[in-house]
Design a protein around this motif. Structure first.
Motif, short mmCIF file in Angstrom:
data_model
loop_
_atom_site.label_atom_id
_atom_site.label_comp_id
_atom_site.label_asym_id
_atom_site.label_seq_id
_atom_site.Cartn_x
_atom_site.Cartn_y
_atom_site.Cartn_z
N THR A 113 0.83 -1.21 0.00
CA THR A 113 0.00 0.00 0.00
C THR A 113 0.87 1.26 0.00
OG1 THR A 113 -1.68 -1.22 1.21
CG2 THR A 113 -1.91 1.17 1.22
N ALA A 114 2.04 1.15 0.62
CA ALA A 114 2.92 2.33 0.71
C ALA A 114 3.60 2.67 -0.63
CB ALA A 114 3.99 2.08 1.78
N LEU A 115 3.59 1.72 -1.60
CA LEU A 115 4.14 2.02 -2.93
C LEU A 115 3.24 3.04 -3.62
CD1 LEU A 115 4.86 -1.63 -4.16
CD2 LEU A 115 6.53 -0.03 -3.20
N ASP A 116 3.80 3.77 -4.61
CA ASP A 116 2.88 4.67 -5.32
C ASP A 116 2.02 3.84 -6.27
OD1 ASP A 116 3.96 4.59 -7.96
OD2 ASP A 116 5.53 5.98 -7.37
N SER A 117 0.93 4.45 -6.76
CA SER A 117 -0.08 3.64 -7.45
C SER A 117 0.48 2.98 -8.71
CB SER A 117 -1.32 4.46 -7.75
OG SER A 117 -1.06 5.38 -8.76
N GLU A 118 1.39 3.66 -9.43
CA GLU A 118 1.96 3.04 -10.65
C GLU A 118 2.79 1.81 -10.30
OE1 GLU A 118 3.97 5.50 -13.42
OE2 GLU A 118 2.22 6.77 -13.72
N ARG A 120 2.32 -0.09 -7.71
CA ARG A 120 1.39 -1.15 -7.30
C ARG A 120 0.80 -1.84 -8.52
NH1 ARG A 120 -0.55 2.44 -3.30
NH2 ARG A 120 -2.36 2.96 -4.53
N ILE A 121 0.43 -1.04 -9.53
CA ILE A 121 -0.16 -1.63 -10.73
C ILE A 121 0.88 -2.51 -11.44
CG2 ILE A 121 -1.03 -1.08 -13.05
CD1 ILE A 121 -2.37 1.41 -11.71
N ARG A 122 2.14 -2.00 -11.53
CA ARG A 122 3.19 -2.79 -12.18
C ARG A 122 3.43 -4.10 -11.44
NH1 ARG A 122 6.13 1.85 -13.53
NH2 ARG A 122 7.35 1.72 -11.62
N LEU A 123 3.46 -4.01 -10.10
CA LEU A 123 3.68 -5.21 -9.29
C LEU A 123 2.55 -6.21 -9.50
CD1 LEU A 123 5.27 -6.69 -7.04
CD2 LEU A 123 3.87 -5.45 -5.38
N ARG A 124 1.30 -5.73 -9.44
CA ARG A 124 0.15 -6.62 -9.64
C ARG A 124 0.20 -7.28 -11.01
NH1 ARG A 124 -5.30 -3.93 -11.10
NH2 ARG A 124 -4.02 -3.69 -12.97
N ASP A 125 0.47 -6.47 -12.06
CA ASP A 125 0.45 -7.02 -13.41
C ASP A 125 1.59 -8.02 -13.62
OD1 ASP A 125 -1.74 -5.50 -13.86
OD2 ASP A 125 -0.74 -3.97 -15.05
N SER A 126 2.76 -7.72 -13.03
CA SER A 126 3.90 -8.65 -13.18
C SER A 126 3.58 -9.97 -12.48
CB SER A 126 5.18 -8.06 -12.57
OG SER A 126 5.49 -6.86 -13.21
N LEU A 127 3.03 -9.88 -11.25
CA LEU A 127 2.72 -11.11 -10.52
C LEU A 127 1.64 -11.91 -11.25
CD1 LEU A 127 2.84 -9.78 -6.85
CD2 LEU A 127 4.44 -11.36 -7.93
N ARG A 128 0.65 -11.18 -11.81
CA ARG A 128 -0.42 -11.87 -12.54
C ARG A 128 0.15 -12.61 -13.76
NH1 ARG A 128 -5.38 -11.46 -11.61
NH2 ARG A 128 -5.64 -9.35 -10.89
N GLU A 129 1.07 -11.93 -14.47
CA GLU A 129 1.67 -12.55 -15.65
C GLU A 129 2.47 -13.80 -15.25
OE1 GLU A 129 1.12 -12.00 -18.71
OE2 GLU A 129 2.61 -13.49 -19.34
#
Ligand code: SF4
Length: 208
Positions: A113-118, A120-129
């Motif tokens: 949550t402490a990461l900035d929103s971009e 967080r989105i990059r992290l989510r998308d990378s983990l999803r991939e």
């Protein structure tokens, strides 16, 4: 490759937050996983069989975990509205409080949550991939949310009502906007969202 290895090693270190020996606040890691899943699952997936599938346990092990959570008053069984022969496992207010205060993943959640929103989105998308590639390799599916599921159909609300209406074509049931972000064990990944008010030749036929 060293960068990839370093990233995987960091993932393994992060996983120590949720895979651990013994218990934390009275629950073992799989019991936490079960309570966390039931707290986020939609009405179709709060069942003993969906829970067993999600935590990768036999029905007998899942049943034991359910008993432990019931004994601690973190969940209760209720008759299912969808299937009168089944039960749904509902997290109690006490269970929700326990998750909010003591879930071992909370420190990880706070750090993300402490990461900035971009980021967080990059992290989510990378983990999803990464997860998609693992799913393809092992031919298994993970629970995920309606928003990304091939069975979700959406259409504009009829005149006089604002917004969008959603339907699950697998369960042939309406999905409320609040349910869109809940976990479902029947999830199948979509590449393209079906809109039921689109021309027929744009529609994909679901394999139901
Ligand atoms: S749309 Fe997909 S994820 Fe949502 S309830 Fe239906 S099967 Fe489950």
């Amino acid at each position: 490759m060293p960068l990839a290895r370093e990233a995987v090693e960091l993932l393994i270190q992060a996983a120590r937050a949720w895979y651990f020996e013994g218990d934390r606040h009275g629950l073992r890691d799989r019991e936490w996983m079960a309570l966390r899943f039931l707290g986020r699952a939609n009405r179709f997936s709060r069942t003993p069989s969906a829970l067993a599938g999600f935590i990768g346990a036999t029905r007998a092990t899942a049943s034991q975990i359910v008993k432990t959570l019931e004994t601690k008053s973190y969940i209760i069984r209720k008759p299912s509205h969808e299937d009168k022969r089944s039960v749904v496992l509902c997290v109690t207010a006490q269970g929700e409080k326990c998750l909010a205060q003591h879930d071992p993943i909370n420190p990880v959640l706070n750090a993300v949550t402490a990461l900035d929103s971009e980021e967080r989105i990059r992290l989510r998308d990378s983990l999803r991939e990464i997860l998609n590639q693992l799913d393809a390799t092992h031919q298994r599916l993970n629970a995920s949310i309606c928003r990304d599921c091939m069975f979700l159909a959406e259409r504009s609300a009829p005149k006089g009502r604002a917004g969008t209406e959603y339907t699950c074509r697998l369960y042939r049931a309406p999905i409320s906007p609040d349910e869109i972000e809940l976990l479902c064990a029947s999830f199948e990944r979509a590449n393209d969202r079906l809109r039921v008010d689109e021309p027929a030749d744009r529609m994909r036929v679901a394999s139901v």
